[in-house]
Design an enzyme around this catalytic site. Structure first.
Site, PDB file in Angstrom:
ATOM      1  N   TYR A 183      -7.623  -6.868  14.643  1.00 46.55           N
ATOM      2  CA  TYR A 183      -7.120  -7.064  13.286  1.00 46.55           C
ATOM      3  C   TYR A 183      -7.002  -8.538  12.914  1.00 46.55           C
ATOM      4  CZ  TYR A 183      -5.479  -2.294  14.303  1.00 46.55           C
ATOM      5  OH  TYR A 183      -5.385  -0.987  14.686  1.00 46.55           O
ATOM      6  N   HIS A 225       0.814  -1.208   0.000  1.00 43.28           N
ATOM      7  CA  HIS A 225       0.000   0.000   0.000  1.00 43.28           C
ATOM      8  C   HIS A 225       0.853   1.267   0.000  1.00 43.28           C
ATOM      9  CE1 HIS A 225       0.590  -0.318   4.424  1.00 43.28           C
ATOM     10  NE2 HIS A 225       0.486   0.986   4.390  1.00 43.28           N
ATOM     11  N   ARG A 240     -24.405 -13.994   7.766  1.00 41.28           N
ATOM     12  CA  ARG A 240     -23.577 -14.514   8.863  1.00 41.28           C
ATOM     13  C   ARG A 240     -23.420 -16.028   8.792  1.00 41.28           C
ATOM     14  NH1 ARG A 240     -20.220 -11.233  11.431  1.00 41.28           N
ATOM     15  NH2 ARG A 240     -20.357 -12.453  13.338  1.00 41.28           N
ATOM     16  N   ARG A 289       3.432  12.695  25.315  1.00 44.60           N
ATOM     17  CA  ARG A 289       4.683  12.644  26.070  1.00 44.60           C
ATOM     18  C   ARG A 289       5.864  12.369  25.138  1.00 44.60           C
ATOM     19  NH1 ARG A 289       5.172  12.466  31.492  1.00 44.60           N
ATOM     20  NH2 ARG A 289       7.087  11.256  31.277  1.00 44.60           N
TER      21      ARG A 289
END
Length: 358
Positions: free
Chosen positions: A162, A22, A239, A121
């Site tokens: 993921y 990508h 499903r 931070r």
């Protein structure tokens, strides 16, 4: 946009495609946007140099456009003294970059997973130091735990989202449907040329049309040549996804034997037949790590201390438990506290010498 994620390796081999990345697609898309919108004059208006800065943008995304073994510095967009700039967007050294900050914060928020990494931070303590003759982005030594949190949340998102088994099997079913539909769907690109699903990434005008609409087009189509692909997508919507059987950590058995699925299709000793064939199994190999395979990414980072802000060093954590001895002074007047600090520093030095002599 389906950026090649759903084109399986089988399709790459079948069409003899080069492996899709990508980052390379982003560079191609940049060229397309610059041309379609005539952006080079706009860049010049704001003091940019398109001939240099376009190369620089691409290199920040994908790394060196052409690597040379003869030259120590492969980048063309900026000189070697600006080496730290190439660690901002896509950091090839250790993976600490703003791209990761962005998607980890966003995905954690929408998935309801607590993100303990504080990029504020990191930015506060970020500093450019010289390492092996090149400038690199470093952070304070006290930020080591914060950096471990960065890679831990990445691993956690992979494990819980993921690479989740339902997510991965649906992703693969979509890839399978697109594979069956490939060649039956035509996408018009630049100059009126026509492309398939697997070749649309070769032309950015065609690629911009490779959207979620492809899914809907197959699903709503009545064309007989798209029947198999349509049935798979209908099963996803209903499903009726592939059922999870089990998982194991791989042994040293070759992947080829595992992926063949022949042993899975064999009936058990007390069975005559099970009606299962190797093609009835879908075996997915899932890889999860902290961003650098089996390596510790924090070991590839450099840190500086408060006392030596221009000196970068590495911190190699091998022990994941620690013991601290904290000393406090009961008297809080400035003179007593300063005397206590000096005494503590002296005792610490003596203790260090005794340890070295043991």
């Amino acid at each position: 946009m389906y950026d090649g994620l759903f084109l399986p390796k089988a399709l790459e081999k079948k069409r003899k495609l080069k492996k899709w990345k990508h980052e390379n697609g982003s560079c191609d898309m940049l060229d397309h946007l610059l041309k379609e919108n005539n952006l080079e004059p706009v860049m010049e208006k704001y003091g940019l140099k398109p001939e240099d800065d376009i190369i620089f943008i691409k290199e920040m995304i994908a790394g060196p456009l052409q690597e040379s073994k003869e030259q120590e510095w492969d980048f063309k967009g900026r000189p070697e003294e600006k080496s730290f700039l190439y660690e901002i967007v896509s950091n090839k050294r250790n993976g600490v970059d703003v791209d990761k900050f962005d998607y980890l914060a966003r995905d954690s928020l929408y998935l309801g997973i607590k993100n303990t990494f504080d990029f504020h931070r990191f930015l506060q303590f970020a500093r450019v130091c010289e390492v092996d003759g090149r400038k690199t982005i470093c952070t304070r030594d006290i930020e080591e735990d914060n950096m471990y949190d960065l890679f831990y949340i990445r691993h956690r998102l992979h494990k819980r989202a993921y690479q989740h088994r339902v997510n991965k099997v649906i992703e693969h079913m979509i890839a399978e449907a697109f594979l069956k539909a490939d060649g039956h769907i035509e996408i018009e690109g630049s100059g009126g040329r026509m492309f398939t699903l697997s070749t649309a990434n070769e032309d950015m005008e065609a690629y911009t049309k490779l959207t979620d609409n492809v899914f809907e087009e197959i699903l709503k189509s009545s064309r007989p040549e798209l029947q198999e692909a349509r049935e798979i997508l209908q099963n996803i919507v209903s499903r009726k996804i592939y059922k999870f059987v089990g998982e194991r950590k791989p042994s040293r058995i070759g992947k080829a034997r595992l992926l063949a699925g022949k042993k899975l299709a064999q009936p058990l000793p007390d069975e005559e037949e099970n009606n299962l064939k190797p093609e009835d199994f879908e075996i997915l190999v899932i890889n999860m790590d902290y961003g650098m395979k089996d390596k510790n990414p924090v070991e590839h980072m450099h840190f500086y201390s408060k006392k030596e802000p221009d000196v970068a060093s590495r911190i190699r954590t091998e022990i994941f438990s620690e013991q601290l001895i904290r000393v406090f002074c009961k008297k809080i007047d400035e003179q007593s506290v300063e005397a206590a600090r000096q005494q503590f520093e002296q005792c610490s030095k003596s203790f260090t010498k005794e340890r070295k002599n043991d």
